[in-house]
Design an enzyme around this catalytic site. Structure first.
Site, PDB file in Angstrom:
ATOM      1  N   CYS A  40       0.871  -1.187   0.000  1.00  0.00           N
ATOM      2  CA  CYS A  40       0.000   0.000   0.000  1.00  0.00           C
ATOM      3  C   CYS A  40       0.902   1.230   0.000  1.00  0.00           C
ATOM      4  CB  CYS A  40      -0.910  -0.002   1.223  1.00  0.00           C
ATOM      5  SG  CYS A  40      -1.967   1.463   1.334  1.00  0.00           S
ATOM      6  N   GLY A  41       0.914   1.957  -1.110  1.00  0.00           N
ATOM      7  CA  GLY A  41       1.819   3.095  -1.237  1.00  0.00           C
ATOM      8  C   GLY A  41       1.489   4.243  -0.302  1.00  0.00           C
ATOM      9  N   GLU A  74     -10.651  -0.051  -5.118  1.00  0.00           N
ATOM     10  CA  GLU A  74      -9.695  -0.974  -4.517  1.00  0.00           C
ATOM     11  C   GLU A  74     -10.370  -2.274  -4.111  1.00  0.00           C
ATOM     12  OE1 GLU A  74      -6.459   0.240  -1.984  1.00  0.00           O
ATOM     13  OE2 GLU A  74      -7.260   2.279  -1.928  1.00  0.00           O
ATOM     14  N   CYS A  89      -5.066   5.899  -3.944  1.00  0.00           N
ATOM     15  CA  CYS A  89      -4.393   4.597  -3.850  1.00  0.00           C
ATOM     16  C   CYS A  89      -2.975   4.803  -4.358  1.00  0.00           C
ATOM     17  CB  CYS A  89      -5.120   3.545  -4.683  1.00  0.00           C
ATOM     18  SG  CYS A  89      -4.256   1.962  -4.802  1.00  0.00           S
TER      19      CYS A  89
END
Length: 264
Positions: free
Chosen positions: A70-71, A192, A201
């Site tokens: 998860c950035g 997502e 996201c």
């Protein structure tokens, strides 16, 4: 039990420090924490744990499922480590299920993540509002279908999941809808897997830039990406990619023990 609430471009997370790796983080507990009526409300949970001498980001989607990467969460995770005094400001490494990731925290509160390679693996079609929109499948440690379209992204209904090819994406996929809005500038909305539409996201912005470049026959380049929750900057390089954007810590407190125990 301590918690911290934070967000990266309004993609929000509950942070649970678990330095001794003792927390039983069940899917039911994750679901309750992320519920915006019966819990704290979030798109996901970031458990902070030490594994073999390094910090590890144990990320869970709002439905309780485990995600590889998860950035936006990684930026918030890094900001928490610095704010809590676990790491000095600057560059350090965080472990994730997608591999080790180098992060750089900046004095203005923003964070730059090494996101690893963004691999374009093929093409597919997302069914949205009854129409098929073609895009590139992109692996950023987790799966994406990033679709550049001339239809304004704000016009799409993302209250229901886009249709996808289950043969290509047997474990589901994050779907990005992308407009080109200027020179090296994109706008994106995202659905997502395990969450629904979110305000942003991080891996999706990387996948979006990779897809946009692939559509031009390019494998490297950079662009800003506007999302519902703000703006980030993405660079795609031959062997890796980077994501720079804000990381905001909003609040901290304690979970009620009886509420937590009732979810066991």
């Amino acid at each position: 039990m301590e918690f911290v609430k934070g967000h990266g471009t309004e993609n929000d997370f509950v942070i649970l420090p678990d330095l001794d790796d003792q927390l039983d983080l069940t899917p039911a507990r994750v679901q309750a924490l992320c519920d915006r009526q019966r819990g704290l409300g979030a798109d996901g949970v970031l458990r902070v744990v030490r594994v073999e001498g390094k910090w590890f980001m144990d990320y869970r989607n709002a439905d309780g499922s485990i995600a590889e990467m998860c950035g936006n969460g990684l930026r918030v995770f890094a900001r928490y480590l610095v704010d809590a005094g676990h790491q000095p400001q600057g560059e350090f490494v965080v472990g994730t299920r997608a591999g080790d990731r180098t992060v750089v925290t900046h004095p203005d509160g923003s964070v730059t993540n090494d996101m690893g390679p963004a691999r374009v693996t093929g093409t597919s079609i997302a069914a949205v509002d009854g129409q098929g929109i073609g895009g590139f499948a992109v692996d950023v440690g987790n799966p994406h279908l990033a679709c550049v379209t001339e239809t304004p992204v704000e016009s799409f209904d993302l209250t229901v999941p886009p249709g996808i090819d289950p043969v290509i994406f047997p474990h589901g996929v994050n779907v990005e809808l992308i407009n080109t809005i200027g020179d090296n500038a994109l706008r994106m909305r995202v659905y997502e897997r395990g969450v629904g539409e979110t305000r942003s996201c991080g891996t999706g912005t990387v996948a979006s830039v990779a897809s946009w470049l692939a559509g031009q026959g390019k494998t490297t380049g950079s662009a800003t990406v506007d999302v519902l929750g703000g703006q980030v900057f993405v660079t795609i390089e031959p062997t890796t990619s980077t994501l720079t954007g804000p990381a905001v810590l909003v609040a901290r407190g304690e979970l009620d023990k009886s509420w937590w125990d009732a979810l066991a």
